[in-house]
Design an enzyme around this catalytic site. Structure first.
Site, PDB file in Angstrom:
ATOM      1  N   HIS A 139       0.836  -1.272  -0.042  1.00  4.64           N
ATOM      2  CA  HIS A 139       0.103   0.003  -0.094  1.00  4.64           C
ATOM      3  C   HIS A 139       0.959   1.269   0.000  1.00  4.64           C
ATOM      4  CE1 HIS A 139      -2.764  -3.195   1.484  1.00  4.64           C
ATOM      5  NE2 HIS A 139      -3.803  -2.532   1.352  1.00  4.64           N
ATOM      6  N   LYS A 166      -1.570  -7.866  -4.880  1.00  4.69           N
ATOM      7  CA  LYS A 166      -2.533  -6.608  -4.227  1.00  4.69           C
ATOM      8  C   LYS A 166      -1.665  -5.137  -4.226  1.00  4.69           C
ATOM      9  CE  LYS A 166      -5.649  -4.639  -1.006  1.00  4.69           C
ATOM     10  NZ  LYS A 166      -6.083  -4.676   0.424  1.00  4.69           N
TER      11      LYS A 166
END
Length: 250
Positions: A139, A166
């Site tokens: 992230h 991700k």
């Protein structure tokens, strides 16, 4: 890949609802409501749980959540502070938690923060040896890297052995969002069988949360009550938009 008779990686994105409650009974209530509302994946955000340091309680909750889920995929995530989570955790404690979850056999998917551990490939191999499917995640809560860096991140997750890669970014302009979408599409061209989950956070990034069927992201996160990240749309809104996109692509 197939999990609980659901295909992950191609076509329409699965809709995941995060469970961000601090108390046990509230976790169950939120999970039951999300499952009944049509969520295809439930993410237990374990960093929100007030007694995460008590493994006996954690194990009991995992077992109960798996019962609630039925055919809904259960994703377990402890999001650390540097990656936008609620709690601080040492690397030793984090790795121990991941291993305990995998050994319990209760999580269908387990999130691993590849940028926060020293040997992510070794950790993923260990979790695989315990029969655990892994999402490798990274992230960027302050910015959006260049397209080339985003592609490098996704490629690295694939090479580490994560079953799903991700990536989440914070955009500051429409071009940042376009960069994320381009990196997703380009990576999918190179690794067409590799499931990707990508999103740009905040209001600017909303389009990235509903366009996965076009650009190659296989899962999107929606809220039922509390949101776990900026820019999440309500579950029913996301399902309606995905319906329209799927219809237009037939």
């Amino acid at each position: 890949m197939e999990i609980k008779q659901q295909t992950v990686g191609i076509g329409r994105p699965l809709v995941c609802v995060p469970i961000v409650e601090t108390e046990e009974n509230d976790i169950y209530k939120a999970a039951e409501f999300a499952a009944a509302s049509g969520a295809q994946v439930l993410e237990w955000r374990m960093d929100w749980f007030a007694q995460i340091d008590c493994w006996k309680r954690v194990e009991e909750i995992l077992h109960r959540l798996q019962q609630i889920c039925g055919n809904v995929i259960l994703l377990c995530t402890f999001r650390s502070k540097p990656q936008g989570g609620e709690l601080e955790i040492s690397q030793e404690a984090y790795l121990g938690l991941l291993q305990s979850i995998a050994a319990s056999g209760q999580a269908d998917l387990l999130d691993v923060e590849v940028s926060e551990i020293a040997e992510p490939s070794e950790t993923i191999r260990l979790l695989h040896s315990l029969g655990q499917y892994v999402i490798g995640s990274r992230h960027y809560f302050t910015h959006t890297p260049e397209i080339e860096k985003l592609q490098e991140d996704l490629k690295a997750m694939q090479q580490m052995g994560a079953d799903i890669g991700k990536l989440a970014v914070m955009p500051h302009s429409p071009l940042d969002v376009l960069g994320l979408l381009a990196a997703t599409a380009k990576t999918k061209e190179i690794y067409p069988q590799y499931p990707l989950v990508t999103m740009a956070m905040g209001g600017l990034g909303v389009i990235s949360r509903v366009s996965g069927e076009i650009f190659g992201s296989c899962m999107t996160f929606a809220s039922v009550g509390k949101a776990s990240a900026p820019g999440q749309l309500p579950l029913q809104d996301v399902r309606g938009i995905l319906d329209k996109i799927s219809e237009s692509m037939e």
